[in-house]
Design an enzyme around this catalytic site. Structure first.
Site, PDB file in Angstrom:
ATOM      1  N   ALA A 139       0.825  -1.209   0.000  1.00 48.43           N
ATOM      2  CA  ALA A 139       0.000   0.000   0.000  1.00 48.43           C
ATOM      3  C   ALA A 139       0.859   1.259   0.000  1.00 48.43           C
ATOM      4  CB  ALA A 139      -0.919   0.002   1.220  1.00 48.43           C
TER       5      ALA A 139
ATOM      6  N   CYS B  18       5.701   1.423  11.649  1.00 48.16           N
ATOM      7  CA  CYS B  18       6.569   2.109  10.701  1.00 48.16           C
ATOM      8  C   CYS B  18       7.343   3.214  11.411  1.00 48.16           C
ATOM      9  CB  CYS B  18       5.745   2.734   9.577  1.00 48.16           C
ATOM     10  SG  CYS B  18       4.317   1.772   9.151  1.00 48.16           S
TER      11      CYS B  18
HETATM   12  N1  7TS Z   1      -2.021   2.606   5.115  1.00 44.64           N
HETATM   13  C1  7TS Z   1      -2.484   2.265   6.338  1.00 44.64           C
HETATM   14  C2  7TS Z   1      -3.803   2.797   6.796  1.00 44.64           C
HETATM   15  C3  7TS Z   1      -1.743   1.412   7.146  1.00 44.64           C
HETATM   16  O1  7TS Z   1      -2.232   1.064   8.336  1.00 44.64           O
HETATM   17  C4  7TS Z   1      -0.496   0.932   6.684  1.00 44.64           C
HETATM   18  C5  7TS Z   1       0.377   0.091   7.565  1.00 44.64           C
HETATM   19  C6  7TS Z   1      -0.085   1.283   5.401  1.00 44.64           C
HETATM   20  C7  7TS Z   1      -0.856   2.143   4.647  1.00 44.64           C
HETATM   21  C8  7TS Z   1       1.172   0.773   4.796  1.00 44.64           C
HETATM   22  O2  7TS Z   1       1.072  -0.575   4.479  1.00 44.64           O
HETATM   23  P1  7TS Z   1       2.323  -1.333   3.856  1.00 44.64           P
HETATM   24  O3  7TS Z   1       1.838  -2.697   3.578  1.00 44.64           O
HETATM   25  O4  7TS Z   1       2.736  -0.604   2.658  1.00 44.64           O
HETATM   26  O5  7TS Z   1       3.403  -1.293   4.889  1.00 44.64           O
HETATM   27  N2  7TS Z   1       0.174   0.348   8.924  1.00 44.64           N
HETATM   28  C9  7TS Z   1       0.943  -0.085   9.953  1.00 44.64           C
HETATM   29  C10 7TS Z   1       0.563   0.093  11.283  1.00 44.64           C
HETATM   30  O6  7TS Z   1      -0.461   0.628  11.681  1.00 44.64           O
HETATM   31  N3  7TS Z   1       1.529  -0.429  12.064  1.00 44.64           N
HETATM   32  O7  7TS Z   1       2.470  -0.932  11.265  1.00 44.64           O
HETATM   33  C11 7TS Z   1       2.131  -0.718   9.952  1.00 44.64           C
END
Ligand code: 7TS
Length: 396
Positions: free
Chosen positions: A71, A326
């Protein structure tokens, strides 16, 4: 006992997802774009995987779902692409995001600011919610994009994406929503909603890490993210992550089924945990339950430093969070607590518990006991707690 209550950071891969992926590592490993049977061996399952992703969010066949690595990539792509399409050409100069978006949106918005783009960071209220009126007041003729998440990762707060989408459409503004925390918790029908772009990551709904997606409504465009081939319609080149796509498809199918079959049980466990923890004096939960995803709770115990609580929980085998993983290496207070304007002594006390369909009643009962002990111990050694007023209220 080991208890995993950090499911908003990532989730266990469902064994059914792992089984679906397994043959595509060593048995059917062809590059799907090659011109031989090793390639075509992958085609049926790859297409089934993609179809399941379309079906899970009720996308129409004419919409595009582009597979990415996560994401974060999808979110960066939407904003940067809007910059190249609409802002660099001088047509528009403004974007709107909420101030509690994930860092992959906030940091990209800040980067846009460094390029001269005007950015509005929509505030949240004391319940962790945004108001439609604030958004309406912020949109101008120069607004290119509104990017508001569907559900917040820290509090679980659900934002009114249906109304936001309808308003953006009326105003001719593009609307993106980060649905990372919504998949598998909220039913999503992209054909019924005015959402131009939607992004998500498989590992947040019991799929594998390293695979995500970007939905784009029919007729909407983005500039290619990675040039170099014909993959994903030339929008995002690079050899397809075959096991990842098949895994995300299976995970999507299971996650959507789980909304009816498992989430009511998850909610019951979350509510039980919350009810029991709120019996502890000077304890607060952000965002009323009816406005939250069913698996999430952000809770503050006055006088208890979040990091100290995590330490005690971790020693007892429980994994929770004080904020987005993060950002876990800095000890800043929780960004949502800051955004709601929590008093300084509360801003550092927030703990996030996020459950999944794999969480059990025994695990929750064990956690309730451990948290009670930890609060007692940590308040006992707190220099500030004894002096704070005892104004017990259950929700901020
Ligand atoms: N958007 C939201 C709302 C998220 O919670 C996260 C990851 C991301 C984007 C990014 O996702 P990724 O797969 O690209 O890393 N959130 C979290 C969290 O709340 N604690 O660790 C990662």
């Amino acid at each position: 006992m080991r208890v995993y209550l950090d499911n908003n950071a990532t989730t266990i891969v469902d064994p059914q997802v792992k089984n679906a992926m397994d043959p595509f590592f060593s048995q059917y490993y062809g590059n799907p774009n090659s011109l031989h049977s090793f390639a075509s061996d992958t085609h049926i399952d790859l297409n089934t995987g993609l179809e399941k992703i379309y079906a899970g969010i009720h996308a129409s066949k004419e919409d595009s779902i582009v597979i990415t690595s996560c994401a974060t990539e999808s979110n960066n792509w939407v904003i940067k692409s809007i910059y190249f399409e609409y802002i660099l050409s001088g047509r528009k100069d403004h974007i709107i995001v909420s101030e509690v978006e994930h860092p992959s949106i906030i940091a990209t918005a800040k980067f846009m600011e460094s390029l001269g783009v005007k950015v509005t960071y929509l505030p949240i209220n004391s319940e962790g919610l945004i108001t439609l009126q604030d958004l309406k007041n912020s949109i101008t003729e120069k607004t290119a994009l509104v990017s508001i998440m569907w559900a917040n990762n820290e509090t679980g707060a659900i934002f009114p994406v249906e109304e936001i989408g309808a308003y953006c459409k009326q105003k001719g503004v593009l609307f993106h929503t980060d649905a990372v925390q919504a998949i598998g918790k909220i039913k999503i029908n992209m054909q019924a909603l005015d959402i131009d772009y939607l992004t998500f990551s498989a590992h947040k709904f019991h799929g594998p890490k390293g695979v995500g997606a970007l939905f784009m409504k029919k007729g909407k465009e983005l500039i290619p993210l990675l040039h170099g081939g014909e993959h994903m319609g030339g929008l995002r080149s690079g050899t397809l992550n075959v096991p990842g796509i098949i895994g995300m498809g299976k995970a999507m199918e299971l996650a959507v089924d789980a909304i009816d079959f498992d989430m009511p049980d998850v909610k019951e466990l979350r509510d039980h945990l919350e009810d029991e923890l709120l019996k502890i004096a000077d304890t607060f939960v952000v965002t009323p339950r009816e406005h939250r995803t069913d698996n999430t709770m952000l809770i503050s115990f006055r006088g208890v430093e979040g990091e100290s609580m995590l330490w005690d929980l971790n020693k007892a085998g429980i994994g929770a969070s004080t904020g987005s993983a993060c950002a876990s290496e800095n000890l800043d207070s929780n960004p949502v607590m800051e955004a709601i304007g929590a008093e300084a002594d509360l801003a550092h006390t927030a703990i996030r518990f996020s459950l999944s369909r794999f969480t059990t009643k025994d695990e929750i009962d064990y956690t309730i006991g451990v948290v009670n002990e930890a609060v007692k111990r940590l308040r006992g050694i707190s220099s500030s707690y004894a002096y704070t007023p005892k104004n017990h209220k259950s929700e901020l």
